[in-house]
Scaffold this motif. Sequence first.
Motif, PDB file in Angstrom:
ATOM      1  N   ASN A  39      27.685   8.058  26.481  1.00 25.55           N
ATOM      2  CA  ASN A  39      27.679   7.578  25.680  1.00 25.55           C
ATOM      3  C   ASN A  39      28.845   7.624  24.927  1.00 25.55           C
ATOM      4  O   ASN A  39      29.119   6.648  23.666  1.00 25.55           O
ATOM      5  N   ALA A  43      31.138   4.882  23.116  1.00 24.84           N
ATOM      6  CA  ALA A  43      31.417   4.359  21.626  1.00 24.84           C
ATOM      7  C   ALA A  43      32.521   5.219  20.988  1.00 24.84           C
ATOM      8  O   ALA A  43      33.118   4.145  20.059  1.00 24.84           O
ATOM      9  N   LEU A  47      34.039   3.890  17.348  1.00 22.00           N
ATOM     10  CA  LEU A  47      33.494   4.436  16.540  1.00 22.00           C
ATOM     11  C   LEU A  47      34.988   5.591  15.587  1.00 22.00           C
ATOM     12  O   LEU A  47      34.423   5.460  14.695  1.00 22.00           O
ATOM     13  N   GLY A 104      22.667   7.359  16.670  1.00 20.71           N
ATOM     14  CA  GLY A 104      23.532   6.148  16.673  1.00 20.71           C
ATOM     15  C   GLY A 104      23.264   6.068  15.310  1.00 20.71           C
ATOM     16  O   GLY A 104      24.099   4.803  14.525  1.00 20.71           O
ATOM     17  N   LEU A 165      26.965  -1.158  28.390  1.00 20.01           N
ATOM     18  CA  LEU A 165      27.130  -0.079  27.217  1.00 20.01           C
ATOM     19  C   LEU A 165      28.241  -0.563  26.141  1.00 20.01           C
ATOM     20  O   LEU A 165      28.437  -0.685  24.832  1.00 20.01           O
ATOM     21  N   GLN A 169      28.187  -2.365  23.175  1.00 17.47           N
ATOM     22  CA  GLN A 169      28.540  -1.764  22.109  1.00 17.47           C
ATOM     23  C   GLN A 169      29.565  -3.414  21.331  1.00 17.47           C
ATOM     24  O   GLN A 169      29.492  -3.368  20.098  1.00 17.47           O
ATOM     25  N   HIS A 170      29.842  -4.323  22.288  1.00 19.76           N
ATOM     26  CA  HIS A 170      30.346  -5.071  21.605  1.00 19.76           C
ATOM     27  C   HIS A 170      30.343  -6.114  20.576  1.00 19.76           C
ATOM     28  O   HIS A 170      30.351  -6.964  19.596  1.00 19.76           O
ATOM     29  N   TRP A 174      28.656  -0.173  17.762  1.00 18.58           N
ATOM     30  CA  TRP A 174      28.420   1.002  19.021  1.00 18.58           C
ATOM     31  C   TRP A 174      27.170   2.004  18.553  1.00 18.58           C
ATOM     32  O   TRP A 174      26.457   2.897  19.586  1.00 18.58           O
ATOM     33  N   HIS A 175      26.194   1.767  17.479  1.00 11.73           N
ATOM     34  CA  HIS A 175      24.559   2.353  17.376  1.00 11.73           C
ATOM     35  C   HIS A 175      23.919   2.059  17.960  1.00 11.73           C
ATOM     36  O   HIS A 175      23.711   2.487  18.614  1.00 11.73           O
ATOM     37  N   VAL A 177      24.629   1.987  21.473  1.00 13.23           N
ATOM     38  CA  VAL A 177      25.211   2.599  22.416  1.00 13.23           C
ATOM     39  C   VAL A 177      24.040   3.849  23.023  1.00 13.23           C
ATOM     40  O   VAL A 177      22.893   4.042  23.898  1.00 13.23           O
TER      41      VAL A 177
END
Length: 436
Positions: A39, A43, A47, A104, A165, A169-170, A174-175, A177
């Motif tokens: 994962n 991200a 991230l 996250g 995922l 994220q989009h 990203w948290h 995910v």
Amino acid sequence: MLSPPSTGHASLVAPSRKRYFIMVLLFITVVINYLDRSNLSIAAPALTSELDIDPVHVGLIFSAFGWTYAAMQIPGGWLVDRVPPRILYSVALLLWSIATVMLGFAASFIALFVLRMAVGALEAPAYPINNRVVTSWFPERERATAIGFYTSGQFVGLAFLTPVLAWLQHHYGWHMVFVSTGAVGILWAVIWYAVYREPRDFKGVNAAEIELIREGGGLVDLQTQTAQRKAPFSWVDLGIVLSKRKLWGIYLGQFCLNSTLWFFLTWFPTYLVKYRGMDFIKSGMLASLPFLAAFVGVLCSGLFSDWLIRRGASVGFARKLPIISGLLISTAIIGANFVDSTPLVIACLAVAFFGNGLASITWSLVSTLAPARLLGLTGGVFNFIGNLAAITTPIVIGFLATGDSFAPAITYVAVLALLGALSYILLVGKVERIEL
């Protein structure tokens, strides 16, 4: 508990098929296991941009999982020989999933690094447990298929869930995910504890299935033997599993095999986005194609290997042929250095990852070669050495990719795949259980 068969009638009773349900349980567990390993790669582009982390430090974060995962393999294997899979897997799943959720909420390089180390340490017993379960539940002639099926979970989950995922994220950052994948793991820890049992204790398993497994080389009473053996860790035992040439052949081969795998689990999405100029959503879709190819490779490997055994081939030939062939096919990744179009790049990567999948029944050789009383310890050493690649691959690629070209990193992965094939060809001799 399982009732003994009635005299004169056992041969007339068809074996139950509960072992295939166990295979599905392992498959789902592996899907979750690998989502929590990979994962971070999904991200990472967003991230690292948000937290302003450079490629070298990205490589360190990617490698953090591997440091503790590798370090805990031998202690984890020792635990597998002593703690029932029902308990050990449930606890490990719960704890690494909690650490995943906490990722996250990480807001710094240090927090990311420490939490990834925690996930690595807590996932360490997972594959030795898988091997322990399969060795107890499946006869030799079905074992590669079982291993191939559950191993495919690491690819099919990523193939179908990577776009999901990427979408999370989009749209949600990203948290999410980490929060979503960790929450699934917590739920599955509860389900595993509620459902899993040893062969003789599993509801619906009849005496005919137990006998089929036992006569085929499955260690159906392994838990009983383990319960009777409470010896402390022995350096002599560790010396045994480190002194056998054929075991070193599979140890080194696993390191090389995992080097390709960890490229895909860490740097692959970043390679597509930053070095091939693809947008994140498109790269999320394209990233699924090599994982689908690897999934096909894994299924072909297990089915083909067990088919060879049923056709009379030796265990050594049936197991080593797909492994060596797959490692040689994985060297096709180097073709990505010589093409520019997106379809050709993805094609080279897909062929290479198909080969990686084809070679991924290596645990079948651990099941076959390891001394019976040191099954967990052998699996721990095998996974320890193999997963040193989880440390070295992200870091080496991080340094090789500091310039404008990713070609040296791709070359590094291809060379290791070739060395892995040579390890199986030159070091692993006759495949038979090592007797003590």
